[in-house]
Write a protein that holds these residues in place. Structure first.
Motif, PDB file in Angstrom:
ATOM      1  N   GLY A 141       3.927   0.605  -9.056  1.00  0.00           N
ATOM      2  CA  GLY A 141       2.749   1.404  -8.948  1.00  0.00           C
ATOM      3  C   GLY A 141       2.711   1.986  -7.522  1.00  0.00           C
ATOM      4  N   ALA A 142       2.696   0.932  -6.825  1.00  0.00           N
ATOM      5  CA  ALA A 142       2.467   1.360  -5.243  1.00  0.00           C
ATOM      6  C   ALA A 142       3.571   2.296  -4.856  1.00  0.00           C
ATOM      7  N   ALA A 143       4.657   2.173  -5.099  1.00  0.00           N
ATOM      8  CA  ALA A 143       5.869   2.790  -4.888  1.00  0.00           C
ATOM      9  C   ALA A 143       5.677   4.735  -5.260  1.00  0.00           C
ATOM     10  N   TYR A 144       5.318   4.627  -6.711  1.00  0.00           N
ATOM     11  CA  TYR A 144       5.006   5.808  -7.165  1.00  0.00           C
ATOM     12  C   TYR A 144       3.847   6.414  -6.629  1.00  0.00           C
ATOM     13  N   ALA A 145       2.689   5.583  -6.252  1.00  0.00           N
ATOM     14  CA  ALA A 145       1.581   6.230  -5.819  1.00  0.00           C
ATOM     15  C   ALA A 145       1.833   6.691  -4.268  1.00  0.00           C
ATOM     16  N   ALA A 146       2.814   6.174  -3.516  1.00  0.00           N
ATOM     17  CA  ALA A 146       3.006   6.458  -2.257  1.00  0.00           C
ATOM     18  C   ALA A 146       3.788   7.855  -2.205  1.00  0.00           C
ATOM     19  N   ALA A 147       4.708   8.107  -3.247  1.00  0.00           N
ATOM     20  CA  ALA A 147       5.153   9.384  -3.687  1.00  0.00           C
ATOM     21  C   ALA A 147       4.378  10.578  -3.834  1.00  0.00           C
ATOM     22  N   LEU A 148       3.196  10.085  -4.618  1.00  0.00           N
ATOM     23  CA  LEU A 148       2.084  11.150  -4.916  1.00  0.00           C
ATOM     24  C   LEU A 148       1.338  11.436  -3.873  1.00  0.00           C
ATOM     25  N   ALA A 149       0.935  10.289  -2.925  1.00  0.00           N
ATOM     26  CA  ALA A 149       0.244  10.512  -1.804  1.00  0.00           C
ATOM     27  C   ALA A 149       0.974  11.547  -0.795  1.00  0.00           C
ATOM     28  N   ALA A 150       2.302  11.264  -0.875  1.00  0.00           N
ATOM     29  CA  ALA A 150       2.823  12.337   0.178  1.00  0.00           C
ATOM     30  C   ALA A 150       2.890  13.612  -0.306  1.00  0.00           C
ATOM     31  N   ALA A 151       2.455  13.790  -1.734  1.00  0.00           N
ATOM     32  CA  ALA A 151       2.124  15.374  -1.971  1.00  0.00           C
ATOM     33  C   ALA A 151       0.618  15.804  -1.987  1.00  0.00           C
ATOM     34  N   GLY A 152      -0.116  15.016  -1.420  1.00  0.00           N
ATOM     35  CA  GLY A 152      -1.451  15.259  -1.255  1.00  0.00           C
ATOM     36  C   GLY A 152      -2.331  14.625  -2.052  1.00  0.00           C
ATOM     37  N   ALA A 153      -2.089  13.561  -2.864  1.00  0.00           N
ATOM     38  CA  ALA A 153      -2.812  12.882  -3.872  1.00  0.00           C
ATOM     39  C   ALA A 153      -3.453  11.786  -3.226  1.00  0.00           C
ATOM     40  N   PRO A 154      -4.775  11.207  -3.532  1.00  0.00           N
ATOM     41  CA  PRO A 154      -5.519  10.138  -3.005  1.00  0.00           C
ATOM     42  C   PRO A 154      -4.518   8.731  -3.365  1.00  0.00           C
ATOM     43  N   PHE A 155      -4.057   7.868  -2.476  1.00  0.00           N
ATOM     44  CA  PHE A 155      -3.246   6.848  -2.775  1.00  0.00           C
ATOM     45  C   PHE A 155      -3.817   5.861  -3.632  1.00  0.00           C
ATOM     46  N   LEU A 156      -5.000   5.261  -3.256  1.00  0.00           N
ATOM     47  CA  LEU A 156      -5.611   4.322  -3.942  1.00  0.00           C
ATOM     48  C   LEU A 156      -5.856   4.550  -5.254  1.00  0.00           C
ATOM     49  N   TYR A 157      -6.341   5.866  -5.664  1.00  0.00           N
ATOM     50  CA  TYR A 157      -6.813   6.205  -7.083  1.00  0.00           C
ATOM     51  C   TYR A 157      -5.332   6.269  -8.026  1.00  0.00           C
ATOM     52  N   CYS A 158      -4.420   6.768  -7.303  1.00  0.00           N
ATOM     53  CA  CYS A 158      -3.159   7.001  -7.917  1.00  0.00           C
ATOM     54  C   CYS A 158      -2.588   5.353  -8.130  1.00  0.00           C
ATOM     55  N   TRP A 159      -2.628   4.744  -7.231  1.00  0.00           N
ATOM     56  CA  TRP A 159      -1.954   3.330  -7.279  1.00  0.00           C
ATOM     57  C   TRP A 159      -2.767   2.339  -8.414  1.00  0.00           C
TER      58      TRP A 159
END
Length: 279
Positions: free
Chosen positions: A91-109
Motif C-alpha cells: 500500500g505504501a508503494a501505491y500511495a507513493a505513486a498517488l502522492a507524486a500525482a498530488g494526492a495526500p500520502f497518509l490518507y492514500c496509504w
C-alpha cells in the motif's frame, strides 16, 4: 472469492456514500444526484464493482497473500503477521505513486492498506475451512457464502450512514449568516458584467443583473430597494421586465456569495455574485 469480497466492500462503501449524498444538497440547494444518475448507478454498478473487485485482487490482495506466504516460509514469524505487514508495504508503494500525482500520502496509504484486510481475512478463513473439510469450495459455494455476507455488510453500512446523517455526526454545508450591515457593498459576477450595489440606506443599484423570466433568461439595469432576512436578499425593482426576485447568501464567511438558481430546481444553472468591497 477475493474478487467477490473486494466487490462487496466497494459496494458497501458506495451505498454509504449514496446515502450521505442523497441526504443533503450542495451549497446551492441542488440535490446531489439526478434520477438518471441513480439509474445508471443501479444498472452499471454491479458489473463495474465486480470488475473493480478483480482489479483490486490482482493489484492488492493476491500480491499481499503471495508475499506473506513466501515470507512465512523463508523468515521468522507467523503467516498472519506477514499477512498484516504485506499490504502495508504494498500500500505504501501505491500511495507513493498517488502522492507524486498530488494526492495526500497518509490518507492514500491508510485506505489502500485497509482495503486488503477483509479480502485477506476471508481468504484465510476459506482456506482453513477447506483444510477441515478436505476439499475445496466450488465456485457456486463461494458465491452462496460471500454474496449474503456482502448484502449484510451493505445494509449495515447504509444504516450506519443514515443514522450518522440523521444525528448530525456527518456534517452538512452551513451557509454564512452575515449581519445586514455586512451585506452592504458591491457584488459582482466573476463570469460576466453583472454588478449589484447594496447601499446601507436600503437602495439597490443593478447593472446587467440576471433574472429568470417566464420564457427566457434576461438581464436588466435599474434601481430599487433591498431587504435582508433569513439568509436571503429580496429585491423590489421598478420595471415590468426586471423580475430579480430573491437571492440567497452562500459561499463562506471569508468569501460570501449571493446566488440564484435558474431553470430546473434539480439541475438548474446557478448565477453567482461575489462581494467585492463594502461601502
Amino acid at each position: 472469492m477475493a474478487m467477490l469480497v473486494g466487490a462487496a466492500q466497494l459496494g458497501a462503501a458506495l451505498a454509504g456514500w449514496l446515502v450521505v449524498q442523497l441526504g443533503r444538497t450542495d451549497e446551492y440547494g441542488r440535490p446531489s444526484f439526478a434520477p438518471l444518475g441513480l439509474l445508471c448507478v443501479f444498472v452499471f454498478g454491479p458489473p463495474l464493482l465486480l470488475f473493480l473487485g478483480a482489479v483490486h485482487t490482482a493489484l492488492m490482495t493476491m500480491p499481499s497473500d503471495l508475499a506473506a506466504q513466501a515470507l512465512a516460509r523463508r523468515a521468522k514469524g507467523a503467516l498472519w503477521q506477514w499477512r498484516c505487514a504485506a499490504p502495508v508495504v504494498i500500500g505504501a508503494a501505491y500511495a507513493a505513486a498517488l502522492a507524486a500525482a498530488g494526492a495526500p500520502f497518509l490518507y492514500c496509504w491508510a485506505g489502500i492498506s485497509a482495503s486488503a484486510a477483509l479480502p485477506l481475512l476471508c481468504v484465510a478463513w476459506f482456506r482453513r475451512r477447506e483444510e477441515r473439510r478436505g476439499r475445496p469450495y466450488s465456485r457456486g459455494e463461494v458465491w452462496f457464502r460471500v454474496l449474503p455476507a456482502g448484502l449484510l455488510l451493505t445494509v449495515a453500512v447504509t444504516v450506519a450512514c443514515g443514522v450518522a446523517l440523521g444525528t448530525g455526526a456527518i456534517g452538512d454545508y452551513t451557509p454564512p449568516r452575515p449581519a445586514k450591515e455586512a451585506m452592504a457593498g458591491v457584488w459582482a459576477s466573476e463570469d460576466g458584467p453583472a454588478e449589484l450595489l447594496l447601499r446601507e440606506d436600503g437602495v439597490a443599484v443593478l447593472t446587467a443583473m440576471p433574472y429568470d423570466g417566464w420564457d427566457r433568461e434576461g438581464s436588466c439595469d435599474g434601481t430599487g430597494t433591498w431587504s435582508y432576512a433569513a439568509g436571503a436578499v429580496e429585491f423590489d425593482v421598478a420595471g415590468e421586465y426586471c423580475r430579480v426576485g430573491t437571492w440567497t447568501v452562500g459561499g463562506s464567511a471569508e468569501r460570501p456569495e449571493l446566488y440564484a438558481l435558474f431553470g430546473d430546481p434539480d439541475a438548474g444553472d446557478v448565477r453567482i455574485l461575489v462581494q467585492q468591497a463594502a461601502r
